[in-house]
Scaffold this motif. Sequence first.
Motif, PDB file in Angstrom:
ATOM      1  N   GLU A 136       2.241   0.674  -0.227  1.00  0.00           N
ATOM      2  CA  GLU A 136       2.458  -0.720  -0.620  1.00  0.00           C
ATOM      3  C   GLU A 136       1.354  -1.199  -1.558  1.00  0.00           C
ATOM      4  O   GLU A 136       1.614  -1.931  -2.522  1.00  0.00           O
ATOM      5  N   LEU A 137       0.121  -0.794  -1.290  1.00  0.00           N
ATOM      6  CA  LEU A 137      -1.005  -1.223  -2.127  1.00  0.00           C
ATOM      7  C   LEU A 137      -0.856  -0.714  -3.556  1.00  0.00           C
ATOM      8  O   LEU A 137      -1.014  -1.481  -4.519  1.00  0.00           O
TER       9      LEU A 137
ATOM     10  N   GLY B 200       0.510   1.604   4.244  1.00  0.00           N
ATOM     11  CA  GLY B 200      -0.390   0.650   3.598  1.00  0.00           C
ATOM     12  C   GLY B 200      -0.780   1.068   2.196  1.00  0.00           C
ATOM     13  O   GLY B 200      -0.786   0.248   1.259  1.00  0.00           O
ATOM     14  N   ALA B 201      -1.103   2.350   2.019  1.00  0.00           N
ATOM     15  CA  ALA B 201      -1.486   2.847   0.700  1.00  0.00           C
ATOM     16  C   ALA B 201      -0.309   2.785  -0.264  1.00  0.00           C
ATOM     17  O   ALA B 201      -0.471   2.444  -1.447  1.00  0.00           O
TER      18      ALA B 201
ATOM     19  N   SER C 111       1.348  -9.555   4.033  1.00  0.00           N
ATOM     20  CA  SER C 111       0.025  -9.223   3.514  1.00  0.00           C
ATOM     21  C   SER C 111      -0.268  -7.756   3.807  1.00  0.00           C
ATOM     22  O   SER C 111       0.370  -7.144   4.681  1.00  0.00           O
ATOM     23  N   LEU C 112      -1.234  -7.197   3.099  1.00  0.00           N
ATOM     24  CA  LEU C 112      -1.565  -5.790   3.316  1.00  0.00           C
ATOM     25  C   LEU C 112      -2.034  -5.511   4.744  1.00  0.00           C
ATOM     26  O   LEU C 112      -1.626  -4.496   5.332  1.00  0.00           O
TER      27      LEU C 112
ATOM     28  N   GLN D 156       4.749 -10.689  -4.483  1.00  0.00           N
ATOM     29  CA  GLN D 156       5.175 -10.954  -3.116  1.00  0.00           C
ATOM     30  C   GLN D 156       6.694 -11.069  -2.972  1.00  0.00           C
ATOM     31  O   GLN D 156       7.223 -10.890  -1.893  1.00  0.00           O
TER      32      GLN D 156
ATOM     33  N   LYS E 297       8.278  -3.973  -6.298  1.00  0.00           N
ATOM     34  CA  LYS E 297       8.314  -2.508  -6.279  1.00  0.00           C
ATOM     35  C   LYS E 297       9.735  -1.977  -6.462  1.00  0.00           C
ATOM     36  O   LYS E 297       9.915  -0.817  -6.820  1.00  0.00           O
TER      37      LYS E 297
ATOM     38  N   SER F 136      -3.782   9.494   1.475  1.00  0.00           N
ATOM     39  CA  SER F 136      -4.443   8.531   2.356  1.00  0.00           C
ATOM     40  C   SER F 136      -4.208   8.876   3.818  1.00  0.00           C
ATOM     41  O   SER F 136      -5.124   8.792   4.649  1.00  0.00           O
TER      42      SER F 136
ATOM     43  N   ARG G 186       1.943  -2.502  -5.407  1.00  0.00           N
ATOM     44  CA  ARG G 186       1.567  -3.853  -5.813  1.00  0.00           C
ATOM     45  C   ARG G 186       0.622  -3.826  -7.014  1.00  0.00           C
ATOM     46  O   ARG G 186       0.723  -4.680  -7.906  1.00  0.00           O
ATOM     47  N   GLN G 187      -0.272  -2.863  -7.023  1.00  0.00           N
ATOM     48  CA  GLN G 187      -1.183  -2.765  -8.160  1.00  0.00           C
ATOM     49  C   GLN G 187      -0.436  -2.412  -9.439  1.00  0.00           C
ATOM     50  O   GLN G 187      -0.750  -2.918 -10.525  1.00  0.00           O
TER      51      GLN G 187
END
Length: 334
Positions: A209-210, A206-207, A119-120, A13, A229, A247, A213-214
């Motif tokens: 950032e996701l 969104g994809a 948040s996502l 975060q 990131k 996506s 983060r992963q």
Amino acid sequence: MEAEFHTVSEIVQHDSRPKATGIEDLAFGSLAGMMGKCVEYPFDTVKVRLQTSETQVFSGTLDCLKQTWRNEGFGGFYRGLTSPLVGAMAENAIAFYAYNRIQGIIRTATGARPEDSLSLPQLFLSGGLSGTICAFVISPVELVKCKLQVENVQGYGGPANPAAVKFKGPLSVVSHLLRTQGLTGLYKGITPTVARETIGVGFWFGAYELVCRQLVRASQHSAKPLRSKADLGPAGIILAGGCAGISYNLASYPIDVVKSFIQTADVRSAGSSLTAAAEKPGIAGTIRIVYGRGGIPAFYRGLGITLLRAFPANAAMFMTYEYLSRLAAELHKK
């Protein structure tokens, strides 16, 4: 090691990198859009032609590639590039600018710190709202692009007919639309464009950032864990950017088919079996027409080549934006 004093959630975060200014977002987004458009445009031409042409014109992606090459040469894949190149620069400049400004508004409303990531769901919302704004900028550009990409196809499979080509370039299309339909003619297909961009850009950001983060989370078990990131290398950005592009298209492709069909109806009607009523189809009418041409698969015609170009084009865009932002951040520290 400093990262060991934070939980994985805190590491993902937290991003202490100086935020890009509004001017920087506009400039970096513009350059990113130009880079991505140059990579993707030949694929986009094939996609639009597959989406809008009768099934007897092209049997599939390879047939469209061969016919375009045979009839128009290499330049055929870049027909109408000028308008979307300018549009891509404007779209991405506005997208990144709006995306980051909307995040700031959400932080203020929720009391989050400037350095905290959202948040996502909040990031998806930020992306969706930025897409809505972009739609009103790119709709005329998309209209011009699609008409130029599709117009020549009407002469395929028969003797050359110079009279069938009405437009010499983007300005010719704009002049014709303003003369015959007024300013509203430039916004034909605006409703599906807004729907596509709102949904698609939400998934796009969104994809990205996701995946970022992963990747940061996965690095916590390595010898060199990442804090955010901002520490991702080229491979990570390429993966995240490519996934973002895929996506976007998976989420919005059927809407894009409807949009392209509406925007090219008048061009395709010249010398085709379309009736006069079909030249100005509404959304519901267009959905029925597309469905009648092949059922549900008709809404995904051209998806394969779209996904093929989505990965490298969007990887190039995010790579350009991310590294320009990092360079600016380093300069701000000095």
